[in-house]
Write a protein that holds these residues in place. Sequence first.
Motif, PDB file in Angstrom:
ATOM      1  N   HIS A 477       3.552   0.989  -6.594  1.00 55.36           N
ATOM      2  CA  HIS A 477       4.636   0.420  -5.791  1.00 55.36           C
ATOM      3  C   HIS A 477       4.608   0.999  -4.397  1.00 55.36           C
ATOM      4  O   HIS A 477       4.264   2.152  -4.202  1.00 55.36           O
ATOM      5  CB  HIS A 477       5.985   0.725  -6.435  1.00 55.36           C
ATOM      6  N   VAL A 479       6.588   2.267  -1.081  1.00 58.09           N
ATOM      7  CA  VAL A 479       7.870   2.724  -0.558  1.00 58.09           C
ATOM      8  C   VAL A 479       7.838   2.427   0.933  1.00 58.09           C
ATOM      9  O   VAL A 479       7.082   3.051   1.674  1.00 58.09           O
ATOM     10  CB  VAL A 479       8.046   4.240  -0.785  1.00 58.09           C
ATOM     11  N   GLU A 484      13.646   2.746   4.051  1.00 57.79           N
ATOM     12  CA  GLU A 484      14.225   4.030   3.659  1.00 57.79           C
ATOM     13  C   GLU A 484      15.080   4.592   4.785  1.00 57.79           C
ATOM     14  O   GLU A 484      16.170   5.087   4.566  1.00 57.79           O
ATOM     15  CB  GLU A 484      13.114   5.049   3.357  1.00 57.79           C
ATOM     16  N   THR A 497      13.145   7.770  -2.560  1.00 56.74           N
ATOM     17  CA  THR A 497      12.589   7.078  -3.734  1.00 56.74           C
ATOM     18  C   THR A 497      11.612   7.969  -4.489  1.00 56.74           C
ATOM     19  O   THR A 497      11.677   8.090  -5.715  1.00 56.74           O
ATOM     20  CB  THR A 497      11.861   5.789  -3.283  1.00 56.74           C
ATOM     21  N   LEU A 498      10.725   8.609  -3.729  1.00 54.24           N
ATOM     22  CA  LEU A 498       9.737   9.479  -4.363  1.00 54.24           C
ATOM     23  C   LEU A 498      10.414  10.709  -4.975  1.00 54.24           C
ATOM     24  O   LEU A 498      10.082  11.134  -6.084  1.00 54.24           O
ATOM     25  CB  LEU A 498       8.659   9.886  -3.345  1.00 54.24           C
ATOM     26  N   ALA A 501      11.888   9.818  -8.230  1.00 53.62           N
ATOM     27  CA  ALA A 501      10.852   9.608  -9.253  1.00 53.62           C
ATOM     28  C   ALA A 501      10.323  10.946  -9.773  1.00 53.62           C
ATOM     29  O   ALA A 501      10.066  11.100 -10.970  1.00 53.62           O
ATOM     30  CB  ALA A 501       9.712   8.766  -8.667  1.00 53.62           C
ATOM     31  N   LEU A 644       3.066  10.353 -12.725  1.00 57.02           N
ATOM     32  CA  LEU A 644       3.474   9.928 -11.389  1.00 57.02           C
ATOM     33  C   LEU A 644       2.503  10.479 -10.348  1.00 57.02           C
ATOM     34  O   LEU A 644       2.179  11.667 -10.341  1.00 57.02           O
ATOM     35  CB  LEU A 644       4.883  10.450 -11.069  1.00 57.02           C
ATOM     36  N   GLY A 646       2.381  10.429  -6.204  1.00 52.44           N
ATOM     37  CA  GLY A 646       3.049  10.025  -4.964  1.00 52.44           C
ATOM     38  C   GLY A 646       2.107  10.219  -3.798  1.00 52.44           C
ATOM     39  O   GLY A 646       1.415  11.232  -3.722  1.00 52.44           O
ATOM     40  N   GLU A 684       2.680   5.701 -12.997  1.00 58.34           N
ATOM     41  CA  GLU A 684       3.251   5.002 -11.862  1.00 58.34           C
ATOM     42  C   GLU A 684       2.756   5.669 -10.583  1.00 58.34           C
ATOM     43  O   GLU A 684       2.604   6.888 -10.526  1.00 58.34           O
ATOM     44  CB  GLU A 684       4.782   5.078 -11.927  1.00 58.34           C
ATOM     45  N   LEU A 686       3.497   5.802  -6.375  1.00 57.42           N
ATOM     46  CA  LEU A 686       4.349   5.412  -5.253  1.00 57.42           C
ATOM     47  C   LEU A 686       3.617   5.703  -3.951  1.00 57.42           C
ATOM     48  O   LEU A 686       3.177   6.825  -3.723  1.00 57.42           O
ATOM     49  CB  LEU A 686       5.669   6.185  -5.291  1.00 57.42           C
ATOM     50  N   GLU A 688       3.934   5.768   0.028  1.00 57.16           N
ATOM     51  CA  GLU A 688       4.833   5.711   1.184  1.00 57.16           C
ATOM     52  C   GLU A 688       4.101   5.233   2.421  1.00 57.16           C
ATOM     53  O   GLU A 688       3.028   5.750   2.737  1.00 57.16           O
ATOM     54  CB  GLU A 688       5.362   7.112   1.509  1.00 57.16           C
TER      55      GLU A 688
END
Length: 821
Positions: A477, A479, A484, A497-498, A501, A644, A646, A684, A686, A688
Amino acid sequence: MAQRFCEVALPVPLRSTFTYVVPASFNGEELIGRRVVVPFRNRAMVGVGLALSDRAPEIAGGKKSIKEIVELMDAVPALPPKLIELGQWISRYYVAPIGETMRAMLPPEIEVRHDREYSLSDAGRGCLAQLTSGVGATEEESTERALLDRLNDEGGPASSAQIRRWPGGEAAAERLVRRGYLSAREVIRKRRTRTQKILAWNPAQAEPAAQKDPPKNDAEERIKEVLTAVRGPLPLAILVAKAGVSRAVVLRLEKKGRLLSWEEPLTIEEDSWDTDFTPPTNVLNAEQKRALEEIWRLIVADKFNAALLHGVTGSGKTEVYLGAIEAALSRGKRAIVLVPEIALTLWVGRLVRARFGASVATLHSGLPDIERAREWWRVRHAEAKVVVGTRSAVFAPLENVGLIIVDEEQESSYKQEETPRYNGRDTAVYRAQLEGAVALLGSATPSLETYHNARAGKYQLLELTSRVANRSLANVHIVDLREEFRREHRATPVSETLRAAIQLRLEEGTQAMILINRRGYSWSLLCRSCGSMIQCQNCSIALTYHKSRQRLECHYCGYSIRPPKECPKCKAEYLYFVGDGAERVEEYLREQFPKARIARLDRDTVRTKREYQQVLGAFAGGEIDILVGTQMVAKGHDFQRVTLVGVVAADLALGRPDFRAAEKTFQLLTQVAGRAGRGELSGEVLVETYYPEHYAIQYAVKQDYVSFYEKEAHFRRMLHYPPFAALASILIRDRKIENAIRWSRALAGFFAPFENRGVKILGPAAAPLARLRREYRFQFVLKSPQRSALSRALSGCLDFCASKDIPETAVIVDVDPASLS
Ligand code: ADP
Ligand code: ZN
């Protein structure tokens, strides 16, 4: 017998080889590919013989000035013919001096050490005669006097090692050299290394004797069989074991001249630690099987072929490589496996050994010279069937190569960033062509060049489209940092968001990995009053702030200062740190999650391979909850409990003035996304970014390589970049800007005529990094749709520079550069 001459390549930055006389005593010795010791400019050097001739080259001064080869090293030529050919190709293709190219292919020079030898000159002798007593002399003078006396007494030269034993001796000797009382020359000395006897069958001796002799005995037959049909030259102990004969028999044959023998550095024992290693036993899935069947077909064809194994992250490419090696070995061929980093040589080497028990050699630059030399000779003597190594292992001195694998072929670590500036992957393909072997390139995110070749039908395309065991690819996904900011009205090192998570992972007890591809605390220190960044004194680059060390540092030259209180330009006190690096991200996460176990992995926290393994080991063992790191964390590792990943500031690389910026970003994001969900748990990712609409980010999120390729290829075609044009960068550098400019102008004149011959010449212009380590840098970029046109423009350029007295070190020619910045 007529005099013979040998062309020798020497490790000097000159484009030519050098001619030496072959002493009559060397007649019958193989010189091509053999290391030799020759005199060169008043010193001794190790070079390699490349060609022989019966005629003296036409040089001013005539035959007399041609010197003799002093000594032969090794009993056999170090470089087999195919490698000499490969070196000649590299030297031409990458516009690299032949001697430096050959040097990169030869084993480390462990047998010799360079020394300096001092002897008394006539002036020195005269001086001694005049000196009377040492009364009233300074300490320096009496040391010099004593030194002259001693050299006079001994009558011969003294080595620097001998002179160094005297307090102040070496300094005194150098002073005397400068004053002309001593002369000095560079010499090569043999170093004592532990060696072992190697034996080879002597075809010249054995045949005629065999005709007269009564029936040959069994032991001799078995030895011959082992040394000729099975293995090639072997160490005594191994020969005795393999042939099942006694040492005495072997030594008797050696005495009779049936066997040749020589000494080589001792080989190392097989690693003991992998005896208790059980490799995973995987049953190949349908896609892996299909890919492997194709590879078998190529290998059985016994001729050059190249294939791209394009498999998504976690699709089990390694199993396919192992199957390919099996195919090559079963045809009596040898294999080379190239991996992009040293740590992987251990892992892959272990898998290969566990699988085949075939002897595996490991070659990489991290080995101490002595070990690398032993491994190298083990390979040269055909004691290894598979070589696993990093870039330079493409020069492994194997013969009968049937397969060369290049894992993660897109990695920029395959490009050597010093002379010879070859790309290990492209060299692998060329070598496969020379050897009539199969080149197998593997990647989840192939380089544009390689995929282009696959599309064009030059490489066979093999695909693994799904992960093993039906594991799904991670959900990725975006971000959107702009949104933000609208929502939160503040910018934090990690988006809300991160952060949320990560919190979730901490609560459920799984792990998170955070990639931030910048070291340090802040990227730069900005003066809000005059707008200037605090720059390095030696380079045109902003200094990075490292909080723990309280330093502003240059990541290019190492220059560092304490952060100033006021702007050095305008004296204002409004200095602000801009841009968050890994150190800041880690600090922020510690503030947010005081109970979590957090570690950081970058060049500031881990300095050695061992530390690196320790951190990764702790993470794999579940002792760390959150791992923050630079791209070091993105590569190849298989963590089962990471749910996760990020990516902070995913678009960082997109801002770079480099035609590969989008490709690099796509590759990094796809690789790091591949770290999530490798175990039973799904993952998942993320990402940015401030540019969510950029295609590199969009397609990385969808993990859609083919669409990315098509879009990127479209731009490359329009802008005439690789793979649609051949590219070279020429950098001119000097501490004096006037020199750099003058030489650039001269080269511009040299290149100009090629504009009409299909080569586009851009520049000279200031290089993207206009100043580096105090040198000013100007750059040309040469492009052509035809490789041959580009080669013609480049081929004469170093000779031209030499003719204009432009120093060799001032010009860097980079063919197929990894980047232009
Ligand atoms: P990549 O394609 O990313 O290089 P690897 O070769 O590292 O993938 O394989 C990922 C994991 O999958 C490894 O742990 C490997 O042992 C395992 N694996 C490979 N093939 C199979 C298979 N057919 N079935 C189950 N597991 C497999
Ligand atoms: Zn610097």
